[in-house]
Design an enzyme around this catalytic site. Structure first.
Site, short mmCIF file in Angstrom:
data_model
loop_
_atom_site.label_atom_id
_atom_site.label_comp_id
_atom_site.label_asym_id
_atom_site.label_seq_id
_atom_site.Cartn_x
_atom_site.Cartn_y
_atom_site.Cartn_z
N GLY A 115 21.50 24.01 -32.04
CA GLY A 115 20.90 25.22 -32.60
C GLY A 115 20.29 26.06 -31.49
O GLY A 115 20.77 26.06 -30.35
N SER A 116 19.20 26.72 -31.82
CA SER A 116 18.63 27.69 -30.89
C SER A 116 18.03 27.08 -29.63
O SER A 116 17.72 27.80 -28.69
CB SER A 116 17.55 28.51 -31.60
OG SER A 116 18.15 29.23 -32.66
N THR A 117 17.83 25.74 -29.64
CA THR A 117 17.31 25.15 -28.39
C THR A 117 18.30 25.39 -27.25
O THR A 117 17.92 25.36 -26.08
CB THR A 117 17.08 23.63 -28.53
OG1 THR A 117 18.30 23.01 -28.89
CG2 THR A 117 16.01 23.33 -29.56
N LYS A 129 19.40 28.06 -26.39
CA LYS A 129 19.07 29.33 -25.72
C LYS A 129 18.39 29.07 -24.37
O LYS A 129 18.38 29.94 -23.49
CB LYS A 129 18.20 30.19 -26.62
CG LYS A 129 19.02 30.78 -27.78
CD LYS A 129 18.16 31.38 -28.87
CE LYS A 129 19.05 31.77 -30.07
NZ LYS A 129 18.26 32.02 -31.29
#
Lengths: 470, 497
Positions: free
Chosen positions: B228-230, B232
């Site tokens: 997921g967004s981790t 980023k």
């Protein structure tokens, strides 16, 4: 002036007895942390047996090789120690599993057999002052040897079969068993020596030359073919592959010593290989030994396969022996700390794997070297003695020890296919022990003859006038 | 005849040499493979007849013995030999670390350090020999682990009280790579598997194997989840390292929605606009704008993302701690649209909880990733140390300056009132300044499944002592489900409330 070296022998014997007593005490400490029962009794008995042997040698064969008796005593003693250790497994509150094929009195019996063995040793030294007198009894002993070999074959299975092995090699009467083939070994060795000394000139005659090797004349092939046939018969009727290989090997080696013809050696080896191949194809129990040797770990081969069958493939014993040696590793588990009871009949043919497990690679190599030294002393006596009959007999017997060790130790360590045969001095059982002691007596008698100084001519120089020619 | 006798003695010599070579082969070289033959009752029995070494969690809060062998009462009387049975005082909390040692083999540390615990390691030979000579019973070596009982128990408690989700958490000391906690639920009680009764063991083992919840699976290192967004963090690292972005204040386009090259539209979470539509990267990061980072990823290209992720330790099939770690996967996809999805951790990239912790640890340690390890030292029964781990560098994923840019952005995630983890991980809630990143991976066909919650962080932000990765499968929002677990671990480890 050569010395008798009896003092050296006594010192080495004291060392051998010391090692044996130490090992025996070690078994007790290993099993339950206490000195073992019977240390004093067995220890004294063993020391006394050995001392009597030494005194007899002093009296009867003062010039004999000083190393043979200590080596024999050490091996005999270590055998007793290991048998005691196996006897105690799971008995008298000791750890481990009780081995059903050993009774509580097996060690005592083995000590008694040792005494009988040493008595035979002394008797031979006493009655046979020169080995060459045996040459007179060449054919008598040959016949005795064959009869001893043949007895179990003609007896019913119930009297002659070693339970669970299919080998018909013993005579069992009222709970007491003897294996006559063990004694036959000596009788046949004498027969071979006498026969070959008489015929060696004929046998050494060259026939045709082929590939750089002088082949013997076809008509001289008779004796070797008879020996080969006899060992095949032994194999077929008594299912005793190891002994048949041993006797045939001994015969071929003695033939080689007598004639110095490499061709005899090659013919012997070829006949043996051919015989083994033929037997493996014709007899399922011989073929099974090859399968066990090549694929012991295949699950189907571990337990009797196919079941039920009289001569099935069953590598269980071999595999258990190997596991034991593997667990022992380089230094071994220590006497009393291993689990040799997993190997069926470990006290007999597989006793070397018990040494491997508890004394490790180190101990096993030491035991092998003791055997090697013993063979070397025997061959040395053969080289040193002048009389051809004694030379041939000593050479044949020394080689027989080496071959026997090779067949059984090679078998249990999977170097060669396993064939049941006793380990000299170590395996439990009287017949083998007594025979080996008798064999050592013959070797010592030969070395005594070889090393005995020639009688000095009387030289009384004081009374001799030197006449100077003027 | 003497010439023949000499030759014959040579033959005897050859026979003895062959025997000697063969027994050397059997007892020195073949011994290992003989011992591992199925059906070798000797080794089977032997392993329970001496005291196996203990396993000790020796990190902060330790030492705590988490595995030891105790004599079975009355065994000496019945079988002649004392039999030892394995015990796990830490129970299920430490199961992913210890694994178990049973009559039919071992797992986890029990398996990885078998040679030390069983006392068969070559380095223990001399010690064993001395014990043999002095008559002491054979004993295995004690294995000291870097695991901190404080962090481990907090992690297990937090995961176990999370409502039955599949979840795992890993904590690392960023400056050394020492693993401080490794927890996974659902798990098992290793004490159930220590029975010496083979039939009973097989029954329990089969029951655990058949359990659909997979309690024997160590999710911390052997299960992978979408980051997921981790992810980023990795995308930002690649952008800073390649110069696509100069610093945390460089702006980047964040349209709502983003039209992907294949024509599909990508919306931000809740279809919200991201700042003014062209925010500085730090703002896009604390808000976790998908369109901004998807666009950035497309600009960087798939190869660059893969390259950066690999430097963080992804795609490494050979990592062991010493248990083998499943590789976290990021494969380059040629399609630009899918690259965009990869950049926000939503395509086919998958990650272990350990890898999440490693991502944060590398940032915390000024861009240097230390090799993660569990073994602190091995102590022989006579208390001499026979082996210990020296921390080593696994890779340098980013420069120190890039690491400080990303640290600043991760601090805003928890400290900026708009940050995704402000509510659950700000300084006043946690009692310590945490730098982190949330992730909420959408799941299932058409994203119909429950979201996987992810949180990766380190603390204290100014002087990092612990890096944590938490994964809660189907937990919902990363900030709500995963961050509180990380906070509890950090609080327990640092002793703050």
């Amino acid at each position: 002036m050569p010395r008798g070296r009896r003092r050296t022998e006594l010192l080495m014997l004291a060392f051998a007895v010391g090692v044996v007593l130490f090992a025996y005490a070690n078994v007790g400490f290993g099993l339950n942390g206490k000195l073992p029962a019977g240390l004093a009794e067995y220890g004294l008995a063993f020391a006394a047996i050995v001392l009597v042997a030494h005194l007899a040698v002093r009296k009867l064969a003062p010039w004999a090789d000083p190393l043979l008796l200590p080596l024999a005593a050490l091996l005999n003693g270590l055998g007793i120690v290991m048998i005691y250790r196996l006897q105690e497994s799971g008995r008298n509150g000791n750890p481990g599993v009780q081995i059903s094929t050993i009774s509580g009195s097996t060690t005592a019996a083995q000590v008694m057999y040792s005494a009988v063995g040493v008595a035979a040793f002394i008797a031979i030294l006493f009655f046979i002052r020169e080995v060459r007198v045996l040459q007179r009894y060449t054919y008598t002993l040959g016949v005795i040897g064959l009869i001893l070999l043949a007895i179990p074959a003609v007896l019913p299975d119930s009297l002659s079969e070693v339970p669970g092995t299919g080998a018909k090699i013993q005579i069992a009467v009222g709970g007491f068993t003897i294996q006559p083939e063990q004694f036959a070994e000596l009788a046949l060795a004498v027969f071979f020596a006498g026969y070959l000394v008489a015929k060696r000139d004929v046998l050494a005659l060259a026939g045709r030359r082929f590939l750089g090797i002088d082949l013997p004349r076809a008509r001289d092939l008779g004796p070797v073919l008879i020996a080969w046939g006899a060992s095949l018969l032994l194999l077929v009727f008594e299912s005793d592959i190891g002994t048949s290989a041993l006797f045939f090997g001994m015969f071929v080696a003695m033939m080689y010593i007598a004639t110095q013809r490499t061709s005899w050696l090659l013919i012997g080896i070829l006949l043996f290989v051919f015989g083994a191949y033929l037997a493996s194809k014709l007899f399922s129990h011989v073929g099974a030994r090859f399968t066990e040797w090549l694929h012991p770990f295949t699950a189907a081969n571990v337990f009797c396969n196919p079941t039920p069958a009289a001569h099935c493939v069953s590598s269980y014993q071999l595999v258990q022996g190997l596991y034991g040696m593997g667990v022992g590793g380089i230094l071994g588990s220590g006497l009393g700390h291993g689990q040799p009871y997993f190997t069926p009949l470990v006290q007999s043919d597989f006793i070397m794997t018990a040494f491997g497990e508890e004394l490790g690679l180190t101990g096993l190599m030491a035991v092998l070297l003791i055997f090697g030294l013993m063979v070397q002393r025997g061959l040395r006596a053969a080289v040193a003695v002048r009389d051809p009959f004694s030379k041939l007999l000593a050479g044949g017997l020394a080689f027989a020890i080496a071959l026997q060790v090779f067949i059984i130790v090679g078998g249990v360590t999977r170097l060669i296919p396993l064939t049941g045969i006793t380990t000299p001095f170590l395996s439990q059982g009287g017949s083998s022990l007594i025979t080996t002691w008798a064999l050592i007596a013959l070797l010592m008698r030969v070395s005594d003859t070889a090393r005995r100084p020639a009688p000095q001519p009387i030289q009384d120089e004081g009374m001799t006038q030197v006449v100077r020619a003027g | 005849m003497n010439r023949a006798l000499f030759r014959l003695s040579l033959a005897c010599l050859v026979m003895f040499v062959l025997l000697l070579i063969n027994i050397n082969y059997v007892q020195a070289f073949e011994a290992g493979s003989l011992a591992s033959q199925p059906g070798n009752a000797r080794t089977f029995n032997q392993q329970f007849q001496y005291q196996r070494g203990s396993i000790v969690a020796n990190g902060a809060g330790g030492p705590v013995t988490i595995a030891n062998s105790l004599p079975v009462k009355g065994s000496a009387a019945t079988s002649g030999n004392t039999t030892f049975q394995r015990h796990y005082p830490g129970g299920a909390a430490y199961a992913p670390v210890t694994g178990f040692d049973s009559v039919y083999g071992a797992t986890g540390i029990e398996s990885a350090y078998q040679k030390y615990l069983a006392g068969t390691a070559p380095s223990l030979t001399v010690h064993n020999l001395i014990s043999l000579l002095t008559g002491k019973p054979k004993q295995g070596a004690t294995v000291y682990l870097t695991v901190s009982p404080k962090a481990q128990e907090a992690a297990y408690q937090a995961l176990a009280s999370d409502g039955g989700h599949d979840a795992a958490a890993v904590a690392i000391n960023p400056s050394t790579g020492a693993i401080l906690a490794m927890a996974s639920v659902p798990t098992f009680n290793p004490n159930r598997l220590t029975t010496l009764n083979g039939t009973k063991f097989v029954k329990i083992d089969n029951e655990l194997l058949a359990n659909p919840a997979q309690p024997l699976l160590n999710r911390a290192i052997n299960a992978t989840y979408p980051p997921g967004s981790t992810f980023k963090i990795v995308t930002s690292a690649a952008a800073f390292s390649t110069g696509k972005l100069a610093n945390q204040n460089s702006t980047l386009p964040a349209p709502q929605p983003l039209k992907l090259p294949n024509g599909n539209l990508l919306n931000n979470d809740g279809d919200e606009t991201c700042g003014d539509g062209n925010p500085p990267v730090i703002e896009a990061f604390w808000l976790s704008c998908d369109t901004a980072f998807a666009g950035l990823g497309i600009k960087l290209g798939g190869a660059e993302l893969t390259n950066q992720a690999t430097k963080f330790g992804w795609n490494d099939a050979n990592l062991t701690i010493p248990m083998p770690v499943s590789p976290s996967n990021l494969k380059t996809v040629p399609d630009a649209s899918l690259t965009g999805m990869t950049a926000i951790g939503q395509y086919n990239d998958t990650v272990t909880p350990l890898q999440e912790a490693m991502d944060a640890a590398a940032i915390a340690n000024n861009g240097v990733l230390m090799r993660p390890y569990l073994l602190e030292s091995v102590q022989a029964p006579d208390l001499t140390t026979i082996s210990s781990t020296t921390p080593s560098v696994l890779s340098t994923p980013v420069s120190a300056s890039v690491a400080s840019e990303i640290t600043a952005m991760m601090i805003q995630v928890t400290q900026n009132p708009e940050g995704t983890a402000f509510a659950t991980a700000n300084s006043s809630v946690a009692g310590v300044e945490i730098a982190g990143k949330t992730g909420t991976a959408q799941n299932g066909i058409n994203n119909s499944g429950l979201n996987d919650a992810v949180f990766t962080c380190f603390a204290p932000a100014s002087d990092p002592k612990i890096a944590v990765g938490v994964m809660v499968q189907g937990g919902g929002f990363g900030a709500d489900a995963a961050a509180p677990i990380a906070v509890k671990i950090i609080q327990a480890y640092l002793g703050v409330h």
